[in-house]
Design a protein around this motif. Structure first.
Motif, short mmCIF file in Angstrom:
data_model
loop_
_atom_site.label_atom_id
_atom_site.label_comp_id
_atom_site.label_asym_id
_atom_site.label_seq_id
_atom_site.Cartn_x
_atom_site.Cartn_y
_atom_site.Cartn_z
N LYS A 71 0.87 -1.18 0.00
CA LYS A 71 0.00 0.00 0.00
C LYS A 71 0.91 1.23 0.00
O LYS A 71 1.13 1.89 1.02
CB LYS A 71 -0.93 -0.01 1.22
N VAL A 72 1.47 1.43 -1.17
CA VAL A 72 2.53 2.42 -1.33
C VAL A 72 2.18 3.33 -2.49
O VAL A 72 1.67 2.87 -3.52
CB VAL A 72 3.88 1.71 -1.64
N ALA A 73 2.44 4.62 -2.32
CA ALA A 73 2.31 5.56 -3.43
C ALA A 73 3.64 6.24 -3.67
O ALA A 73 4.35 6.58 -2.72
CB ALA A 73 1.24 6.61 -3.13
N VAL A 74 3.98 6.39 -4.93
CA VAL A 74 5.13 7.21 -5.31
C VAL A 74 4.57 8.50 -5.89
O VAL A 74 3.82 8.46 -6.87
CB VAL A 74 6.01 6.49 -6.35
N LEU A 75 4.92 9.61 -5.28
CA LEU A 75 4.42 10.90 -5.75
C LEU A 75 5.53 11.62 -6.52
O LEU A 75 6.63 11.81 -6.00
CB LEU A 75 3.96 11.76 -4.57
N GLU A 76 5.23 12.00 -7.73
CA GLU A 76 6.23 12.67 -8.57
C GLU A 76 5.64 14.00 -9.02
O GLU A 76 4.55 14.05 -9.56
CB GLU A 76 6.57 11.77 -9.77
N LYS A 77 6.40 15.07 -8.82
CA LYS A 77 5.82 16.38 -9.15
C LYS A 77 5.74 16.59 -10.65
O LYS A 77 4.91 17.35 -11.13
CB LYS A 77 6.61 17.50 -8.48
N GLY A 78 6.62 15.95 -11.41
CA GLY A 78 6.58 16.09 -12.86
C GLY A 78 6.36 14.74 -13.50
O GLY A 78 5.34 14.10 -13.30
N TRP A 79 7.35 14.30 -14.25
CA TRP A 79 7.26 13.01 -14.92
C TRP A 79 8.34 12.10 -14.36
O TRP A 79 9.38 12.53 -13.92
CB TRP A 79 7.40 13.16 -16.43
N LEU A 80 8.05 10.80 -14.37
CA LEU A 80 8.96 9.80 -13.78
C LEU A 80 10.36 9.93 -14.39
O LEU A 80 10.51 9.98 -15.61
CB LEU A 80 8.45 8.39 -14.04
N GLY A 81 11.35 9.94 -13.53
CA GLY A 81 12.73 9.97 -14.03
C GLY A 81 13.11 11.30 -14.64
O GLY A 81 14.09 11.39 -15.37
N GLY A 82 12.35 12.35 -14.35
CA GLY A 82 12.61 13.63 -14.98
C GLY A 82 13.69 14.45 -14.30
O GLY A 82 14.12 15.47 -14.81
N GLY A 83 14.14 14.01 -13.15
CA GLY A 83 15.22 14.72 -12.46
C GLY A 83 16.57 14.17 -12.88
O GLY A 83 16.84 14.00 -14.06
N ASN A 84 17.37 13.85 -11.88
CA ASN A 84 18.73 13.40 -12.20
C ASN A 84 18.76 12.04 -12.87
O ASN A 84 19.72 11.72 -13.56
CB ASN A 84 19.57 13.38 -10.92
N THR A 85 17.71 11.24 -12.68
CA THR A 85 17.69 9.93 -13.33
C THR A 85 17.83 10.08 -14.84
O THR A 85 18.55 9.33 -15.48
CB THR A 85 16.39 9.19 -13.00
N GLY A 86 17.15 11.07 -15.39
CA GLY A 86 17.19 11.25 -16.83
C GLY A 86 18.22 12.25 -17.29
O GLY A 86 18.19 12.66 -18.45
N ARG A 87 19.10 12.66 -16.41
CA ARG A 87 20.04 13.72 -16.78
C ARG A 87 21.50 13.35 -16.55
O ARG A 87 22.38 14.17 -16.74
CB ARG A 87 19.74 14.97 -15.95
N ASN A 88 21.74 12.14 -16.07
CA ASN A 88 23.12 11.81 -15.71
C ASN A 88 23.83 11.16 -16.89
O ASN A 88 23.25 10.93 -17.94
CB ASN A 88 23.12 10.90 -14.48
N THR A 89 25.10 10.83 -16.67
CA THR A 89 25.89 10.24 -17.75
C THR A 89 25.95 8.72 -17.63
O THR A 89 26.78 8.08 -18.24
CB THR A 89 27.30 10.83 -17.77
N THR A 90 25.08 8.13 -16.84
CA THR A 90 24.73 6.71 -16.79
C THR A 90 25.87 5.79 -16.37
O THR A 90 25.83 4.59 -16.62
CB THR A 90 24.16 6.19 -18.15
N ILE A 91 26.86 6.33 -15.69
CA ILE A 91 28.00 5.48 -15.32
C ILE A 91 27.66 4.67 -14.07
O ILE A 91 27.07 5.18 -13.11
CB ILE A 91 29.26 6.34 -15.08
N ILE A 92 28.07 3.41 -14.11
CA ILE A 92 27.85 2.50 -12.98
C ILE A 92 29.19 1.89 -12.60
O ILE A 92 29.94 1.43 -13.45
CB ILE A 92 26.85 1.39 -13.39
N ARG A 93 29.49 1.93 -11.32
CA ARG A 93 30.74 1.34 -10.83
C ARG A 93 30.62 1.20 -9.33
O ARG A 93 29.72 1.79 -8.71
CB ARG A 93 31.94 2.23 -11.19
#
Lengths: 428, 1001, 96
Positions: A71-93
């Motif tokens: 019984k969980v809600a995720v509240l997003e003020k804009g669109w999913l992943g619209g912050g840093n998730t969609g703006r980074n250079t995708t490096i994983i280490r």
């Protein structure tokens, strides 16, 4: 393998595979169902997660999957992943110096390694290796310290000579008369990149299928408390009651903390990135240099994805100053002389929440039932699943997961900082 | 060489007296000066120039400018090769060589076109749904996918060309030199403003160069040339042709990219930079960036031979090229009619104009009908025919709501289809300036709304498409901008053009097909995004326009969606059943068009990448063959290897020379700060951990500096020069930071303290002579200075002439030997150094570098900031409580009393002696109490410094170990990367002369 | 690239300046009398507002003087520049 979702939600999710793709091709792809629902908010939830980025969605997913909290809600003020998730250079280490960090980021990398199958969503984890260059005697010493520590933490890491660097990245200039010559590098072979949007979407779809309500265009405007306990959140779509509230809003952490009367040791700064026009692949690993501030990889579309430095001032504008890009380009061409005639296609900025010790905060707060997960600075993307995983535990049990415990807010009072500045002199 | 069979006999802005030969895809062609590569190819009948990114479908020249999605080419080869250029923007020069990108073996026959057959399997986002089996196998799929990546190829070597930057201020910057921009620039410049007018094209005039309209009674191009000439003559106007305004940042700061020599090819004069970045700070900005014609979305709209109507018009009028023999036009607005008339006049047969509007009227429509052109109201092209080139179109009537076909279709043979879906204002710069966009229902496009910066939009970029309006609005904007910048309003007359009413348009987001499907209705021609893809994204919940864009890759090609974003948005809005403004628009990000990395870097490459700081004795070090290391921006000698000597051998020799005779070190890079004023001592007491009250004039003291977090960030020796005057030294890397630290506290916290801090790092050359013979050597060089330790004790300084040069001599030691740091004015540094070297010869004086210095200080257990410290280390951790005052307050003191800084088990500085004397521990090696067979292992600390000590004949190391001071005598292990390990014993962190006899001299 | 009004030198490009973080954080008078939490508040905790921020800048490559600036962290609009020790302008006045 993951445990079976409840019967009610199982049918909702359209399993993705080459077979389903082929089957749908016959119907001109007109029969695909939505990847996640867009429900209206219910009056109350067990847990409200504020922030529909990768970390928030991962938290919701693991709350449902690992802790049975649905019984969980995720509240997003804009669109999913619209912050840093969609703006980074995708490096994983996970090549971090301190034991605490290594445990956290390695957990995350391990989750990443099984994530596409776990979520039934291809996040395109490409473990093409991450090279960290050393340009000075001091860099070499730092690198040695780091690699030794990483190895003893049971994580893969190697040291490369300049010739080995050249073999791995033939277009790099290793000539000794360069202004900052390449003296060596560390390599984490399991490091790499992933498709950032897919991480958010994959978690969203999987969380939704387990019953989590994902509510976009719903901005939290207040955090209601009563007697030191959280009661819920005021939003642009009305009040939503919640027994627990987990805040995972990256650059906006201080703004949300202020709503709860809390202060955080965080400053929000612009971080810029850019891509080139697509060219045929010339670089097959991720190359990072803290000394000359270069972070570059090449996407599967052919674009060079380049991280620039962080702007000095605080900002919520999602844009930085052009001189940062200028400095970045000089350094890039020094390392990769053939890049000079390539062209910048697009530049953008994000807001990174920076802690004094360059480590995140995953913590309970003085307000009962209110939890914060923030301070990931320039390196949050690589931590997405791990962050969600330990934060879900923290929220579900009202007690930090052992991996998360050192990252509690009280470390700024005791002084037990986890100083990763060496790891993150600038951006990742 | 083929003849230019599509070139008109006369007209156009090309120079028929200057034929240019060029090659495209290996074939030789001819064009004329004034051509673009695209116009020259069309003159030769070449339409097929590229393949799309995903399906490798054949693609033809679609536009005549910056918005081109299709004609992407590789220009030249080798180090001057340039990938991903638009043929529509490449000016032709003699000998130009170009080829298509992303096709193999050729653009006509491309093996990867198989993708097009498999297209049903590859809808938007298909890769998110598959390639997950077997586990972790993505890299196998990825290897295949990466082979398809990219368009052009990178150059083969370093760029032989040069790039420059110019910083400039302007009263008024006008972006775009079409009618509105020219009118604005003229108005502002006439009023006396300092004006910069930039336009991406080679000539000013914008659409006037290609559409044949008149201004002030003159042909448009002629008027534009006259306007430009007038501006050139005005004293404060700067005209920048071939210059694109690419970025609009805060505080009216804009970046412009000027292509200085690209149009000259190999004939470019070598003294000129290839491109130049202009960085303009403007009081006021006039945006006159024009508009891009919007395509129409219908089945098969991607076939070579389909072209924007305005582009076809440009090719005819500006380049004297017929883009086809028989044309059909499909339009939803008036502007296409003028194109049709111009095409007809140029000899292109106009088969028909399909106008989506049920009852088109107006001057253009009437003129077309008068010329015998068939106008088909309420009809649209619903399919195209042909293979690699268009051979015909199907035209059918539309239903009233535009969602279905209302009757049977007819077929019309043609080799050119001109499309016009009305116009999109180029609001990119406006949006970058953070101005808010507004959706105009009537125009079906976004127009500038509220401005945020000192800026105004004029003309087509403001949604004013009629020429007369553009001129008037431009003039008004220029006048107002000049006035806002403090100039008068004497801006001359408003240029006039015939006022032609612009009729309404009919917006149909997606022209229906007979099948009802839209999987060949292309929105993004480069990335192969169709209307069906957008509908799929909407169906699957990717409903934010940003989601749709990212899921389908709409507008993410090299054109950044200049022709696809608004059409895509309309399709999305239709799919969602919501009005366009509710669906929103994506952010316009800089740059407006791509800009080379080289231009952004400018001259900051090669030797100029970062300033290299050198000491006054640098060239001497170079001459004797020193090996350098970078310390911050400084170049410091690491060691001085002799012929045949390894670095390690050189360091050993240098160390022994210091221990046994005398060595000399260039220490000029140490930070030096002159601190003066009655409150100087107060300042030292606050920034250093120890007390400074009792330091007498002539004496020196070592100090540690902490941040307020209690962690060491710098150290150094400070000497009292006079009653109110001190000289502080800092580490080389931290000099600037320490000065700023002092200033910060003085100015922000203690502004009433009377202290002045001045950096004197570069004013002095510093050379350290040290070793048992140092005193004898110095004695030969100074007059009247008693060097006896009683008269000149350790930790004191004296003023004296050294080799005749006034100097300050500091008797301080970082090597543990008797040591003199001689400071002379920087200009005398080399002379004094030479004098010391000459006098020192008989003592065996040996220059030593940073590495020997590090070894020598490690033998003594002296810490190095950045090596024994890493931002997490307190003075107590290093066993330096003696340097921490218990009584006074100082910066960082309170942090030393927190739970974590006082706890037991913190890492502490110790020495390590390896069991095997010649085994040198790796610096950075991690320490364990007990070895495990394999990782993970519990680490208790790390090796901070480790060397072979020639003086001791064995290795030594310093380390930080948890609870280290209680572990004396314990054996610990350092596991190595190859799986072996080295055992060592924990000792005191001092290995040589632990009583400190030698340094007192 | 901000245009910053140095109170001493006039308007200059941002590249000449250094950023000094939140303004009006006075160093506590008796650090040893503070609790660990209060000390941590002074050393680490920051307002970091979205909106008007009172902050410090130093004209690093100019007069080397520190000064205060009121800037909107969302719009980047500079609302005013004032000297060290002065109260901030506008409605935030008295905050320091």
């Amino acid at each position: 393998m993951y445990s079976l979702p409840s019967f009610a939600t199982l049918g909702a999710m359209h399993k993705y595979s080459i077979f389903s793709l082929a089957r749908n091709a016959m119907g001109y792809h007109e029969d695909w169902t939505e990847a996640w629902r867009s429900p209206a908010p219910q009056p109350s939830y067990d847990v409200v997660i504020v922030g529909g980025g990768g970390h928030g969605l991962a938290t919701a997913y693991y709350l449902a999957k690992e802790h049975g909290v649905t019984k969980v809600a995720v509240l997003e003020k804009g669109w999913l992943g619209g912050g840093n998730t969609g703006r980074n250079t995708t490096i994983i280490r996970s090549n971090y110096l301190w034991d605490e960090s290594a445990a956290l980021y390695e957990k995350s990398l391990q989750l990443y390694e099984g994530l596409s199958r776990d979520l039934n969503y291809n996040i395109m984890l490409s473990q093409r290796g991450v090279l960290n260059l050393a340009h000075t005697e001091h860099d070499l010493k730092e690198m040695s310290r780091r690699v030794h520590a990483i190895r003893l933490n049971g994580i893969d890491s190697d040291i490369l000579s300049p010739a080995q660097v050249k073999a791995a990245v033939p277009i790099i200039d290793i000539s000794p008369d360069a202004r900052y010559p390449v003296l060596g590098a560390s390599l984490q072979k399991r490091g790499g990149v992933a498709r950032h949007d897919a991480v958010a979407w994959g978690f969203a779809r999987a969380a939704d299928s387990r019953g989590v309500d994902i509510i976009q265009n719903c901005e939290v405007t207040g955090i209601r408390r009563q007697g030191g306990r959280v009661e819920g959140v005021d939003t642009t779509r009305g009040f939503i009651a919640a027994k627990k509230v987990g805040v995972v809003v990256a650059g906006h952490a201080s703004v949300l903390a202020d709503m709860a009367g809390l202060r955080l040791p965080i400053e929000s700064h612009p971080l810029q990135a850019l891509v080139s026009e697509p060219i045929k692949p010339v670089i097959h690993t991720v190359v990072m240099s803290n000394t000359v501030h270069v972070y570059v990889s090449q996407s599967d579309k052919g674009e060079l994805v380049i991280g620039a430095g962080i702007d000095a001032y605080t900002s919520y504008a999602q844009r930085g100053s052009f001189h940062i890009i200028e400095g970045q380009m000089g350094a890039l061409i020094e390392l990769f002389p053939i890049f000079s005639r390539l062209r910048m296609l697009r530049q953008w900025g994000g807001i990174v929440d920076v802690c004094p010790d360059a480590s995140p905060i995953i913590s309970k707060t003085p307000v009962e039932g209110l939890y914060f997960n923030c301070g990931w600075g320039t390196g949050g993307f690589k931590a997405t699943p791990g962050s969600g995983w330990v934060f879900a535990h923290t929220v579900a049990n009202d007690a930090p997961h052992p991996i998360a415990a050192p990252f509690a807010l009280d470390r700024f009072t005791t002084g037990a900082l986890i100083d990763e500045h060496g790891a993150a002199a600038v951006a990742h | 060489m083929t003849r230019q069979q599509f070139r008109l006999a006369e007209g156009g802005r090309i120079d028929r007296d200057r034929p240019l030969s060029f090659r495209f895809n290996g074939r030789a062609y001819q064009g004329y000066a004034g051509d673009t590569l695209a116009s020259a190819l069309l003159a030769n009948g070449v339409h097929l120039v590229g393949r799309s990114f995903k399906y490798h479908r054949p693609r033809g020249i679609f536009s005549a400018g910056a918005e081109e999605p299709n004609a992407i080419i590789q220009l030249e080869t080798g180090t001057r090769s340039q990938p991903d250029l638009r043929a529509t923007q490449v000016e032709l020069y003699e000998g130009l060589r170009a080829k298509s990108v992303n096709c193999w073996p050729s653009v006509r026959f491309d093996l990867a076109a198989i993708n097009s057959r498999l297209a049903p399997l590859f809808p938007a986002g298909f890769y998110y749904k598959t390639f997950m089996w077997p586990g972790r196998a993505w890299h196998l799929y990825e290897a295949v996918i990466r082979r398809m990546a990219g368009l052009g190829v990178a150059p083969t070597g370093p760029d032989p060309d040069r790039y420059e930057k110019t910083h400039i201020h302007a009263d008024v910057l006008v972006a775009g030199g079409g009618p509105a921009g020219l009118a604005a620039a003229l108005a502002a410049a006439r009023a006396g403003a300092r004006v910069i007018l930039a336009d991406e094209q080679s000539a000013f005039g914008g659409q006037l160069l290609g559409n044949g309209e008149s201004v002030d009674g003159k042909p448009g191009a002629e008027w534009a040339a006259a306007a430009a000439a007038e501006l050139v003559d005005l004293p404060d106007a700067t005209l920048l042709p071939r210059t694109t305004v690419i970025g609009y940042f805060d505080d009216n700061y804009l970046t412009l990219c000027e292509r200085v020599t690209d149009h000259l090819g190999p004939a470019a004069p070598p003294e000129l930079p290839r491109q130049r970045l202009w960085k303009v700070r403007a009081r006021h900005v006039v945006l006159a960036t024009g508009a891009h014609e919007r395509p129409l979305v219908f089945q098969g709209n991607d076939r070579p031979g389909v072209m924007l109507a305005s582009a076809a018009q440009s090719y005819v009028n500006r380049y004297a090229v017929r883009p086809g023999r028989r044309a059909v036009l499909c339009a939803n607005n008036d502007s296409a009619y003028r194109a049709a008339l111009d095409l007809q006049e140029a000899g292109v047969e106009i088969a028909a104009i399909a106008d989506l509007r049920p009852a088109p009227d107006g001057a253009g429509v009437e003129a077309a009908r008068a010329q015998g052109i068939e106008v088909l109201p309420g009809q649209a092209v619903v399919a195209t025919q042909g293979g690699r080139h268009l051979t015909g179109v199907e035209i059918a009537p539309l239903s009233e709501d535009g969602n279905a076909l209302a009757g049977p279709s007819s077929t019309e043979k043609c080799d050119l289809l001109c499309v016009s879906g009305a116009w999109n204002p180029a609001v990119h710069l406006f949006s970058q300036s953070r101005g808010k966009l507004r959706y105009d229902e009537g125009l079906a496009c976004f127009v500038p709304g509220r401005s945020v910066q000192a800026e105004r939009s004029a003309g087509a970029c403001n949604g004013r498409f009629a020429l007369a309006d553009c001129l008037a609005e431009g003039h008004a904007a220029g006048t107002a901008a000049a006035a806002a910048a403090g100039h008068g309003d004497d801006s001359g007359p408003v240029p006039k053009a015939e006022a032609e009413p612009v009729g309404a348009i009919r917006a149909v987001p997606c022209v229906p097909s007979r099948s009802g499907r839209a999987n060949k209705h292309f929105l993004d021609l480069q990335n192969d995004v169709t209307a069906a893809d957008v509908a799929l994204a909407a169906r699957e919940g990717y409903r934010s326009v940003e989601h749709t864009k990212r899921y389908t890759t709409l507008g993410m090609g090299t054109d950044q969606g200049k022709t696809s974003n608004v059409t895509g948005l309309s399709v999305l809005a239709a799919a969602l059943g919501r009005p366009v403004p509710e669906v929103g628009t994506t952010t316009f990000r800089p740059p407006y068009t791509p800009v080379t990395f080289g231009t952004i870097a400018g001259r900051d490459v090669g030797d100029l990448a970062d300033p290299a700081r050198m000491t006054p004795m640098h060239h001497w070090h170079v001459q004797v063959g020193a090996v350098f290391e970078d310390v911050g921006q400084w170049k410091r000698p690491y060691c001085y290897p002799r012929q045949g000597e390894s670095k390690r051998e050189a360091v050993d020799r240098e160390c022994l020379a210091v221990r046994n005779a005398v060595g000399i070190l260039d220490a000029s890079t140490l930070g030096k700060i002159d601190i003066q004023g009655p409150d100087a001592r107060k300042l030292l007491n606050m920034v250093y951990t120890n007390a400074w009250n009792k330091l007498e004039v002539g004496r020196c003291r070592y100090g540690l500096m902490l941040g307020e977090d209690g962690m060491i960030f710098d150290d150094g020796v400070t000497s009292r020069l006079a009653e109110d005057r001190y000289l502080m030294t800092t580490t080389t890397g931290n000099a600037a930071r320490v000065l700023e630290w002092l200033e910060e506290w003085l100015q922000t916290e203690w502004p009433d303290w009377r202290v002045y801090c001045t950096s004197v790092t570069e004013q002095f050359a510093t050379m350290t002579i040290c070793g048992p013979k140092a005193r004898d050597l110095l004695a030969e060089l100074v007059d009247g200075l008693d060097l006896d330790p009683a008269a000149f004790p350790f930790m004191s300084w004296r003023a004296a002439a050294v080799a005749g040069v006034p100097a300050r001599i500091f008797k301080i030691s970082f090597t543990g030997e008797n040591s003199y740091e001689i400071n002379v004015p920087a200009n005398y540094g080399m002379a004094v150094w030479s004098a010391i070297m000459n006098a020192g010869e008989k003592y065996g004086i040996t220059p030593f570098g940073t590495e020997a210095m590090h070894v020598l200080r490690a033998e003594k257990g002296f810490i190095m900031v950045g090596q024994e410290t890493d931002g997490t280390i307190t003075p107590h951790d290093l066993g330096m409580d003696w340097a921490v005052s218990k009584t006074k307050d100082f910066l960082g003191k309170r942090s030393l009393a927190r739970a974590d800084t006082t706890r037991a088990g913190r890492k502490q500085l110790v020495g390590l002696l390896t069991e095997a004397a010649d085994a040198v521990l790796p610096e950075g090696g991690q320490i364990v109490s007990e070895l495990a067979r394999k990782p993970p292992m519990d680490m208790i600390g790390h090796v901070t410094s480790s060397y072979y000590s020639a003086a001791l004949g064995r290795s030594i190391a310093l380390a930080l170990i948890k609870g280290g001071r209680d572990r004396g005598g314990e054996t610990v292990h350092v596991p190595l990367l190859d799986g072996s390990s080295i055992a060592a014993t924990v000792t005191e962190p001092r290995f040589y002369d632990s009583e400190g006899e030698r340094l007192r001299g | 690239m901000f245009l910053i009004q140095c109170p001493w030198c006039g308007p200059r490009d941002e590249t000449e300046f250094g950023y000094g973080g939140e303004a009006h954080i006075a160093r506590p008078a008796g650090p040893e009398t503070l609790s660990d939490a209060d000390w941590a508040d002074y050393v680490f905790m920051r307002k970091n507002p979205k909106g008007v921020h009172l902050e410090r800048w130093v004209h690093r490559h100019g007069c080397r003087r520190w000064f205060n600036m009121a800037r909107d962290t969302y719009t980047h609009q500079v609302l005013g520049v004032y000297q060290m020790g002065e109260p901030p302008p506008g409605p935030e006045g008295g905050d320091g």
